[in-house]
Design a protein around this motif. Structure first.
Motif, PDB file in Angstrom:
ATOM      1  N   ALA A  20       0.839  -1.207   0.000  1.00  0.00           N
ATOM      2  CA  ALA A  20       0.000   0.000   0.000  1.00  0.00           C
ATOM      3  C   ALA A  20       0.869   1.250   0.000  1.00  0.00           C
ATOM      4  O   ALA A  20       0.562   2.237  -0.677  1.00  0.00           O
ATOM      5  CB  ALA A  20      -0.936  -0.011   1.208  1.00  0.00           C
ATOM      6  N   LEU A  21       1.946   1.212   0.756  1.00  0.00           N
ATOM      7  CA  LEU A  21       2.872   2.333   0.794  1.00  0.00           C
ATOM      8  C   LEU A  21       3.501   2.571  -0.576  1.00  0.00           C
ATOM      9  O   LEU A  21       3.546   3.708  -1.076  1.00  0.00           O
ATOM     10  CB  LEU A  21       3.957   2.062   1.826  1.00  0.00           C
ATOM     11  N   LEU A  22       3.977   1.504  -1.197  1.00  0.00           N
ATOM     12  CA  LEU A  22       4.650   1.636  -2.491  1.00  0.00           C
ATOM     13  C   LEU A  22       3.719   2.179  -3.569  1.00  0.00           C
ATOM     14  O   LEU A  22       4.169   2.887  -4.487  1.00  0.00           O
ATOM     15  CB  LEU A  22       5.226   0.283  -2.923  1.00  0.00           C
ATOM     16  N   GLU A  23       2.429   1.866  -3.469  1.00  0.00           N
ATOM     17  CA  GLU A  23       1.465   2.377  -4.445  1.00  0.00           C
ATOM     18  C   GLU A  23       1.352   3.894  -4.378  1.00  0.00           C
ATOM     19  O   GLU A  23       0.897   4.525  -5.329  1.00  0.00           O
ATOM     20  CB  GLU A  23       0.100   1.734  -4.212  1.00  0.00           C
ATOM     21  N   GLY A  24       1.773   4.479  -3.269  1.00  0.00           N
ATOM     22  CA  GLY A  24       1.689   5.920  -3.111  1.00  0.00           C
ATOM     23  C   GLY A  24       2.987   6.656  -3.424  1.00  0.00           C
ATOM     24  O   GLY A  24       3.094   7.859  -3.167  1.00  0.00           O
ATOM     25  N   ILE A  25       3.973   5.929  -3.975  1.00  0.00           N
ATOM     26  CA  ILE A  25       5.269   6.523  -4.297  1.00  0.00           C
ATOM     27  C   ILE A  25       5.424   6.613  -5.809  1.00  0.00           C
ATOM     28  O   ILE A  25       5.231   5.609  -6.512  1.00  0.00           O
ATOM     29  CB  ILE A  25       6.415   5.693  -3.685  1.00  0.00           C
ATOM     30  N   PRO A  26       5.767   7.763  -6.346  1.00  0.00           N
ATOM     31  CA  PRO A  26       5.919   7.917  -7.803  1.00  0.00           C
ATOM     32  C   PRO A  26       6.935   6.932  -8.379  1.00  0.00           C
ATOM     33  O   PRO A  26       7.977   6.662  -7.771  1.00  0.00           O
ATOM     34  CB  PRO A  26       6.398   9.363  -7.961  1.00  0.00           C
ATOM     35  N   ALA A  27       6.651   6.403  -9.553  1.00  0.00           N
ATOM     36  CA  ALA A  27       7.494   5.386 -10.183  1.00  0.00           C
ATOM     37  C   ALA A  27       8.868   5.905 -10.563  1.00  0.00           C
ATOM     38  O   ALA A  27       9.783   5.118 -10.854  1.00  0.00           O
ATOM     39  CB  ALA A  27       6.789   4.825 -11.415  1.00  0.00           C
ATOM     40  N   THR A  28       9.048   7.214 -10.544  1.00  0.00           N
ATOM     41  CA  THR A  28      10.333   7.804 -10.914  1.00  0.00           C
ATOM     42  C   THR A  28      11.348   7.787  -9.777  1.00  0.00           C
ATOM     43  O   THR A  28      12.520   8.125  -9.985  1.00  0.00           O
ATOM     44  CB  THR A  28      10.124   9.271 -11.354  1.00  0.00           C
ATOM     45  N   LYS A  29      10.927   7.408  -8.586  1.00  0.00           N
ATOM     46  CA  LYS A  29      11.812   7.438  -7.431  1.00  0.00           C
ATOM     47  C   LYS A  29      12.799   6.271  -7.444  1.00  0.00           C
ATOM     48  O   LYS A  29      12.526   5.200  -7.978  1.00  0.00           O
ATOM     49  CB  LYS A  29      11.004   7.432  -6.134  1.00  0.00           C
ATOM     50  N   LYS A  30      13.942   6.493  -6.814  1.00  0.00           N
ATOM     51  CA  LYS A  30      15.014   5.489  -6.775  1.00  0.00           C
ATOM     52  C   LYS A  30      15.097   4.870  -5.380  1.00  0.00           C
ATOM     53  O   LYS A  30      15.062   5.574  -4.374  1.00  0.00           O
ATOM     54  CB  LYS A  30      16.354   6.127  -7.129  1.00  0.00           C
ATOM     55  N   PHE A  31      15.217   3.538  -5.343  1.00  0.00           N
ATOM     56  CA  PHE A  31      15.302   2.793  -4.092  1.00  0.00           C
ATOM     57  C   PHE A  31      16.677   2.168  -3.927  1.00  0.00           C
ATOM     58  O   PHE A  31      17.255   1.628  -4.871  1.00  0.00           O
ATOM     59  CB  PHE A  31      14.266   1.666  -4.062  1.00  0.00           C
ATOM     60  N   LEU A  32      17.191   2.229  -2.711  1.00  0.00           N
ATOM     61  CA  LEU A  32      18.351   1.451  -2.304  1.00  0.00           C
ATOM     62  C   LEU A  32      17.857   0.270  -1.489  1.00  0.00           C
ATOM     63  O   LEU A  32      17.111   0.441  -0.516  1.00  0.00           O
ATOM     64  CB  LEU A  32      19.309   2.306  -1.464  1.00  0.00           C
ATOM     65  N   LEU A  33      18.254  -0.950  -1.898  1.00  0.00           N
ATOM     66  CA  LEU A  33      17.870  -2.179  -1.221  1.00  0.00           C
ATOM     67  C   LEU A  33      19.120  -2.930  -0.789  1.00  0.00           C
ATOM     68  O   LEU A  33      20.223  -2.647  -1.258  1.00  0.00           O
ATOM     69  CB  LEU A  33      17.037  -3.068  -2.153  1.00  0.00           C
ATOM     70  N   VAL A  34      18.953  -3.894   0.088  1.00  0.00           N
ATOM     71  CA  VAL A  34      20.043  -4.755   0.527  1.00  0.00           C
ATOM     72  C   VAL A  34      19.931  -6.073  -0.230  1.00  0.00           C
ATOM     73  O   VAL A  34      18.859  -6.698  -0.255  1.00  0.00           O
ATOM     74  CB  VAL A  34      19.981  -5.001   2.043  1.00  0.00           C
ATOM     75  N   LYS A  35      21.010  -6.500  -0.854  1.00  0.00           N
ATOM     76  CA  LYS A  35      20.996  -7.765  -1.589  1.00  0.00           C
ATOM     77  C   LYS A  35      20.651  -8.916  -0.643  1.00  0.00           C
ATOM     78  O   LYS A  35      21.236  -9.041   0.431  1.00  0.00           O
ATOM     79  CB  LYS A  35      22.354  -8.024  -2.229  1.00  0.00           C
ATOM     80  N   GLY A  36      19.710  -9.742  -1.068  1.00  0.00           N
ATOM     81  CA  GLY A  36      19.345 -10.905  -0.267  1.00  0.00           C
ATOM     82  C   GLY A  36      18.442 -10.602   0.903  1.00  0.00           C
ATOM     83  O   GLY A  36      18.222 -11.471   1.763  1.00  0.00           O
ATOM     84  N   ASP A  37      17.892  -9.378   0.973  1.00  0.00           N
ATOM     85  CA  ASP A  37      16.962  -9.033   2.058  1.00  0.00           C
ATOM     86  C   ASP A  37      15.686  -9.853   1.906  1.00  0.00           C
ATOM     87  O   ASP A  37      15.456 -10.536   0.896  1.00  0.00           O
ATOM     88  CB  ASP A  37      16.648  -7.533   2.017  1.00  0.00           C
ATOM     89  N   TYR A  38      14.845  -9.764   2.906  1.00  0.00           N
ATOM     90  CA  TYR A  38      13.591 -10.526   2.930  1.00  0.00           C
ATOM     91  C   TYR A  38      12.809 -10.278   1.644  1.00  0.00           C
ATOM     92  O   TYR A  38      12.640  -9.123   1.229  1.00  0.00           O
ATOM     93  CB  TYR A  38      12.778 -10.093   4.149  1.00  0.00           C
ATOM     94  N   PRO A  39      12.342 -11.327   0.966  1.00  0.00           N
ATOM     95  CA  PRO A  39      11.624 -11.143  -0.296  1.00  0.00           C
ATOM     96  C   PRO A  39      10.450 -10.176  -0.222  1.00  0.00           C
ATOM     97  O   PRO A  39      10.184  -9.450  -1.190  1.00  0.00           O
ATOM     98  CB  PRO A  39      11.156 -12.564  -0.628  1.00  0.00           C
ATOM     99  N   SER A  40       9.765 -10.120   0.922  1.00  0.00           N
ATOM    100  CA  SER A  40       8.625  -9.208   1.042  1.00  0.00           C
ATOM    101  C   SER A  40       9.052  -7.755   1.121  1.00  0.00           C
ATOM    102  O   SER A  40       8.212  -6.857   1.056  1.00  0.00           O
ATOM    103  CB  SER A  40       7.779  -9.567   2.268  1.00  0.00           C
ATOM    104  N   VAL A  41      10.368  -7.514   1.263  1.00  0.00           N
ATOM    105  CA  VAL A  41      10.901  -6.155   1.180  1.00  0.00           C
ATOM    106  C   VAL A  41      11.340  -5.860  -0.253  1.00  0.00           C
ATOM    107  O   VAL A  41      10.922  -4.873  -0.858  1.00  0.00           O
ATOM    108  CB  VAL A  41      12.078  -5.950   2.154  1.00  0.00           C
ATOM    109  N   ASN A  42      12.176  -6.720  -0.814  1.00  0.00           N
ATOM    110  CA  ASN A  42      12.764  -6.429  -2.123  1.00  0.00           C
ATOM    111  C   ASN A  42      11.805  -6.661  -3.290  1.00  0.00           C
ATOM    112  O   ASN A  42      11.748  -5.858  -4.228  1.00  0.00           O
ATOM    113  CB  ASN A  42      14.028  -7.263  -2.324  1.00  0.00           C
ATOM    114  N   TRP A  43      11.075  -7.752  -3.273  1.00  0.00           N
ATOM    115  CA  TRP A  43      10.245  -8.099  -4.435  1.00  0.00           C
ATOM    116  C   TRP A  43       9.191  -7.043  -4.773  1.00  0.00           C
ATOM    117  O   TRP A  43       9.025  -6.700  -5.953  1.00  0.00           O
ATOM    118  CB  TRP A  43       9.579  -9.452  -4.209  1.00  0.00           C
ATOM    119  N   PRO A  44       8.446  -6.512  -3.814  1.00  0.00           N
ATOM    120  CA  PRO A  44       7.433  -5.515  -4.173  1.00  0.00           C
ATOM    121  C   PRO A  44       8.037  -4.258  -4.812  1.00  0.00           C
ATOM    122  O   PRO A  44       7.415  -3.645  -5.685  1.00  0.00           O
ATOM    123  CB  PRO A  44       6.763  -5.184  -2.836  1.00  0.00           C
TER     124      PRO A  44
END
Length: 358
Positions: free
Chosen positions: A85-109
């Motif tokens: 729900a949070l991600l649906e409210g963020i413009p698609a032009t924004k850039k995300f920093l993720l941690v490799k191998g983090d929990y799939p429910s964090v990285n996949w969405p």
């Protein structure tokens, strides 16, 4: 003071070292949820009328426990729904920093929505890797788990505060599912801007309850789209429509009643006692596992670790543990062992006895 062995009957039959998969549920929570079901069975009209004030009471208890803003804390059924729900409210032009191998429910969405993504390596230098990635890529958002679900590597909360000072426009989103309930935590004093967590693990609240909470200065940068009848009910005056988008519909009073009772249980038992017991077990386990060369270098090289460990072990060891009613999980290329405050040194020693006889 609670007698934990009395309130967690499973501990009489099992050495339960699997809270990272699912926390035990206490008789206190079970009995309270049963009383709510009894009320629904015999007094349905009163039960229905009480829904809104009841949920507000739960929110008040939770926000007090987290030191979060009541009017910016939403009660949701699980972390994944809140995060999506949070991600649906963020413009698609924004850039995300993720941690490799983090929990799939964090990285996949994040990845599924085609945000521009950059990554920090998950190793002993996690904080340095994140800092360098922020300098190099200038992301708009950092999304990560406070505690990594396989290795148990825990991000430094002090580091997140320092990171926020250096990169004030960076919005830090944290998954606290493997952290909230382990030690005292004050959201408003942290460097985290948005915190969400399912509460069936370290809070031992049972299934179907979670939360998402915000710092006031990030609200204007999120434009949530989820909506429903509940999105505009009871939010117009005291909490605003923003939070209503994270609570668009029906909420399970039994599930959230369990959350409230679990929070009360933690408060009454004392977070200082919970934190102390977990730290004692964590330190002892770290020493024992390190002596036996059961941990990877990226774990032993860090100054501080969580209560989750991934030890070297195969299916044969897993079966031997199961035969002794010692409950752990197979995760990654090893066995994940996790210690909660209802565990004891005897539990660690039982585990080590089986490992040493392997």
């Amino acid at each position: 003071m609670y007698n934990l062995r009395t309130h967690y009957p499973a501990l009489q039959d099992y050495t339960y070292l699997n809270t990272a998969a699912h926390g035990l549920i206490s008789t206190v929570v079970v009995d309270y949820k049963a009383s709510l079901n009894h009320e629904l069975l015999h007094h349905p009209a009163y039960f229905a009328e009480r829904r809104t004030p009841f949920m507000n009471e739960v929110r008040n208890s939770l926000s007090s426990y987290l030191d979060s803003h009541y009017h910016l804390t939403a009660l949701v059924s699980n972390f994944s729904l809140a995060f999506n729900a949070l991600l649906e409210g963020i413009p698609a032009t924004k850039k995300f920093l993720l941690v490799k191998g983090d929990y799939p429910s964090v990285n996949w969405p994040v990845e599924a929505r085609k945000f521009q993504c950059c990554y920090a390596d998950l190793n002993a230098s996690l904080e340095e890797n994140i800092w360098q990635a922020c300098e190099q890529h200038q992301p708009d958002f950092l999304a990560l788990s406070i505690v990594q679900y396989i290795s148990g590597i825990r991000i430094s909360l002090k580091f997140l505060k320092d990171l926020k000072v250096q990169f004030p426009d960076l919005i830090i989103i944290a998954d606290g599912t493997q952290y909230i309930g382990v030690e005292e935590f004050r959201f408003r004093e942290s460097g985290i801007d948005i915190l969400a967590a399912s509460c069936y693990k370290w809070l031992d609240a049972g299934d179907g309850n979670a939360f998402i909470t915000f710092k006031e200065d990030v609200v204007e940068r999120i434009k949530p789209k989820f909506t429903g009848f509940n999105s505009v009910q009871d939010f117009k005056n005291d909490r605003g429509s923003f939070m209503g988008h994270f609570e668009p519909g029906h909420q399970d009073m039994m599930a959230f009643g369990g959350l409230q009772k679990a929070v009360e249980f933690c408060d009454e038992y004392g977070m200082q006692h919970i934190e102390k017991q977990i730290k004692i077990l964590t330190d002892a386990a770290m020493d024992a596992f390190t002596q036996r060369n059961l941990l990877k270098p990226e774990v032993t090289a860090r100054d501080r670790h969580s209560s989750i460990f991934n030890i070297s072990g195969d299916e044969v060891l897993m079966e031997r543990l199961s035969d002794q009613n010692i409950i752990v999980s197979q995760r990654g290329d090893g066995l994940r062992v996790s210690f909660s405050y209802y565990n004891s040194m005897d539990d660690l020693h039982r585990l080590l006895d089986v490992i040493d006889s392997h």
